[in-house]
Motif scaffolding. Structure first.
Motif, PDB file in Angstrom:
ATOM      1  N   LEU A  33       0.794  -1.480  -0.195  1.00 46.08           N
ATOM      2  CA  LEU A  33      -0.017  -0.345   0.078  1.00 46.08           C
ATOM      3  C   LEU A  33       1.125   1.712   0.263  1.00 46.08           C
ATOM      4  O   LEU A  33       1.241   2.102  -0.702  1.00 46.08           O
ATOM      5  N   MET A  34       1.724   1.057   1.093  1.00 44.61           N
ATOM      6  CA  MET A  34       2.407   2.279   0.948  1.00 44.61           C
ATOM      7  C   MET A  34       3.552   2.317  -0.216  1.00 44.61           C
ATOM      8  O   MET A  34       3.693   3.956   0.081  1.00 44.61           O
ATOM      9  N   ALA A  39       4.998   6.053  -5.030  1.00 51.23           N
ATOM     10  CA  ALA A  39       4.685   5.869  -6.663  1.00 51.23           C
ATOM     11  C   ALA A  39       3.650   7.104  -6.550  1.00 51.23           C
ATOM     12  O   ALA A  39       4.672   7.599  -8.323  1.00 51.23           O
ATOM     13  N   GLU A  40       2.650   7.165  -6.455  1.00 51.26           N
ATOM     14  CA  GLU A  40       2.192   8.661  -6.999  1.00 51.26           C
ATOM     15  C   GLU A  40       2.110  10.095  -6.484  1.00 51.26           C
ATOM     16  O   GLU A  40       1.988  10.430  -7.047  1.00 51.26           O
ATOM     17  N   ASP A 127      -3.150  20.267   0.248  1.00 48.20           N
ATOM     18  CA  ASP A 127      -3.941  20.174   1.197  1.00 48.20           C
ATOM     19  C   ASP A 127      -4.988  18.616  -0.292  1.00 48.20           C
ATOM     20  O   ASP A 127      -5.418  17.840   0.698  1.00 48.20           O
ATOM     21  N   GLU A 128      -5.131  19.274  -1.130  1.00 48.24           N
ATOM     22  CA  GLU A 128      -5.373  18.405  -2.141  1.00 48.24           C
ATOM     23  C   GLU A 128      -4.440  17.264  -2.564  1.00 48.24           C
ATOM     24  O   GLU A 128      -5.447  16.277  -2.778  1.00 48.24           O
ATOM     25  N   GLU A 129      -3.485  17.054  -2.843  1.00 45.68           N
ATOM     26  CA  GLU A 129      -2.377  15.403  -2.616  1.00 45.68           C
ATOM     27  C   GLU A 129      -3.144  14.772  -1.497  1.00 45.68           C
ATOM     28  O   GLU A 129      -2.800  13.754  -1.550  1.00 45.68           O
ATOM     29  N   MET A 130      -2.738  15.383  -0.328  1.00 46.22           N
ATOM     30  CA  MET A 130      -3.645  14.612   0.770  1.00 46.22           C
ATOM     31  C   MET A 130      -4.850  14.048   0.982  1.00 46.22           C
ATOM     32  O   MET A 130      -5.079  12.709   1.031  1.00 46.22           O
TER      33      MET A 130
END
Length: 179
Positions: A33-34, A39-40, A127-130
């Motif tokens: 998962l991590m 990767a993204e 914040d959006e990426e989070m």
């Protein structure tokens, strides 16, 4: 032991953390998962762990002594994922036996209101990426909020302030007694 080594163990203070290590089958699942999140979204590589004591500034000798006392006083225990959350990172908030935090507080002097958590990704995310990373957790691991596992190992890590995490290193590890 040389004079320099004695000084390192007794005089120089570093940041130390106590981590609960998941069992191998859970570690493999979480590592996958991590790695997919990293990767993204980028960020440094980190080992799956649950922070039990965060960043106590001590000499190595004192950290080892306190860690040994925690290991002696603590039996294996269960952790249950309560939710996926965000703050300075995307993490799993975990429910634990209150005794774990009480024993850790007694030896390390930390606040018992600290909640055990497992960071899934670190980095300078907006914040959006989070939010996107949090949503991605549920896409990659639909049943993450039903994850529960037994902790039977703790590790003491030297964790100096370092955004790359490359300077973090395991000092020692212990196996907890069966309850």
């Amino acid at each position: 032991m040389s004079m320099a080594s004695d000084l390192d163990l007794e005089g120089v203070k570093q940041a130390y953390s106590v981590w609960a290590l998941p069992p191998v089958e859970v570690e493999v699942r979480l590592k996958n998962l991590m790695e997919n999140l990293r990767a993204e979204f980028g960020g440094p590589e980190l080992e799956p762990h649950v922070t039990v004591v965060k960043s106590a500034t001590l000499t190595e000798k004192a950290a080892r002594e306190k860690f040994a006392a925690v290991c002696k006083d603590l039996n294996s225990y269960n952790l249950v994922v309560e939710k996926v959350d965000t703050g300075t990172c995307v993490f799993l908030l975990l429910r634990s036996d209150p005794q774990v935090m009480e024993i850790s507080h007694a030896h390390f002097g930390h606040n018992t209101s600290f909640k055990p958590h497992m960071s899934l990704i670190y980095g300078d995310l907006t914040d959006e990426e989070m939010k996107k990373a949090e949503e991605k957790v549920f896409i990659l691991e639909k049943s993450i909020c039903s994850l529960a596992f037994q902790v039977s190992r703790l590790a003491l890590y030297e964790t100096p302030e370092d955004k790359t995490l490359k300077s973090w290193k395991k000092v020692t590890e212990c196996y907890l007694h069966s309850a």
